[in-house]
Design a protein around this motif. Sequence first.
Motif, PDB file in Angstrom:
ATOM      1  N   GLY A  36      79.023  86.098  10.183  1.00  0.00           N
ATOM      2  CA  GLY A  36      78.097  85.027   9.858  1.00  0.00           C
ATOM      3  C   GLY A  36      76.751  85.173  10.534  1.00  0.00           C
ATOM      4  N   ASP A  39      74.736  88.610   9.557  1.00  0.00           N
ATOM      5  CA  ASP A  39      74.424  88.774   8.136  1.00  0.00           C
ATOM      6  C   ASP A  39      72.913  88.766   7.932  1.00  0.00           C
ATOM      7  N   ASP A  41      71.277  88.442   5.335  1.00  0.00           N
ATOM      8  CA  ASP A  41      70.875  87.423   4.372  1.00  0.00           C
ATOM      9  C   ASP A  41      71.119  86.013   4.892  1.00  0.00           C
ATOM     10  N   GLY A  42      71.616  85.904   6.126  1.00  0.00           N
ATOM     11  CA  GLY A  42      71.900  84.597   6.710  1.00  0.00           C
ATOM     12  C   GLY A  42      70.752  84.095   7.568  1.00  0.00           C
ATOM     13  N   PRO A  43      70.971  83.017   8.312  1.00  0.00           N
ATOM     14  CA  PRO A  43      69.890  82.397   9.084  1.00  0.00           C
ATOM     15  C   PRO A  43      69.481  83.160  10.341  1.00  0.00           C
ATOM     16  N   VAL A 283      78.568  77.446  12.959  1.00  0.00           N
ATOM     17  CA  VAL A 283      79.202  78.569  12.277  1.00  0.00           C
ATOM     18  C   VAL A 283      80.695  78.297  12.143  1.00  0.00           C
ATOM     19  N   VAL A 289      80.682  81.630   7.682  1.00  0.00           N
ATOM     20  CA  VAL A 289      79.470  80.988   7.158  1.00  0.00           C
ATOM     21  C   VAL A 289      78.711  80.341   8.308  1.00  0.00           C
ATOM     22  N   ALA A 290      77.435  80.697   8.437  1.00  0.00           N
ATOM     23  CA  ALA A 290      76.574  80.136   9.479  1.00  0.00           C
ATOM     24  C   ALA A 290      75.474  79.316   8.825  1.00  0.00           C
ATOM     25  N   GLN A 291      75.145  78.192   9.455  1.00  0.00           N
ATOM     26  CA  GLN A 291      74.111  77.319   8.917  1.00  0.00           C
ATOM     27  C   GLN A 291      73.564  76.443  10.031  1.00  0.00           C
TER      28      GLN A 291
END
Length: 314
Positions: A36, A39, A41-43, A283, A289-291
């Motif tokens: 996460g 990534d 494409d992640g934050p 996360v 998934v991280a947000q």
Amino acid sequence: MQLAFIKCHGSGNDFPLIDARGLALSDAEWAGIARGLADRDGPVGGDGLLLLTDGDDPAAFGMRMFNSDGSEAETCLNGLRCTARLGFELLGIDGALVGLKTSAADVAREAALAPGVATVRTTVGPASVSAADVGLTNGIDSVIDAPIAGLPTERAFTAVAMPNPHLVTFVEHVDEDELVALGNWCEAGPALIPARANVSFVEQRGPTDLYVRTFERGVGLTNSCGSAMAASVLAAGLTGRVPFGRDVRVFNKGGLVRGRADVARNVTISGNATFLYDASIEVDPATGVAQSLLIHARRDDEARAWESALAELA
């Protein structure tokens, strides 16, 4: 779950770095967090996830490194410098023995490479030149500047374990397409090297200057790989390209480090440990998934110091 971290880089090799002391998470959970947070494409994004862990005597602290695909590496020398710096700051020390997955390393603060650039020296070894330790299954003892039967190339390689596995070849000019093709072949876990390996193409650009380009196991083509730079310095000594004991400048797309190998196959690397920002993030270890990234403080002065250093040192 919410985790605090520092975004950092060593010679352009960037990572989220977590003080994991006291965090009771399973390997599978850390692997999910790595996927996460690293990534692209992640934050956050990064070449992997670094963990500062408790040390087992005599190690003052430990380090774990998970690649962006969730696999765990034996070591990461660019990441080690960053992790060591955090350990120094939290424990109020200037040097330590650091426990790694299958080995240990001596680390210490060093005079700055350039003004404002936090610099750490790492010494690892003795590295192994046993083909079995590198993960080759063809029954040979070692590979020093020689072709490897079964590898889809006729190039001559030097195989070393830092202790993570490296295949190093010296080339006139780095062909990235060729490097990626060979790296992908190794990444598939073929019978010749089922645990995979890091693959480096190295240009010698003078008596003591190397340029290293690496396809990193579990990551892919990367701007920098610290253990690959160390493996390249050792390979230069093993093949007689650079005398043992001689200081070497090692360049890559992310920057540079200074290295030295000795006849006992110990390798010392000195380079930056730059902190970019302090943050926290939500996360899910199960899904990776991280947000909800929250940046608490930016360290723009360190980023600028490194950029200035690159312009002068290169």
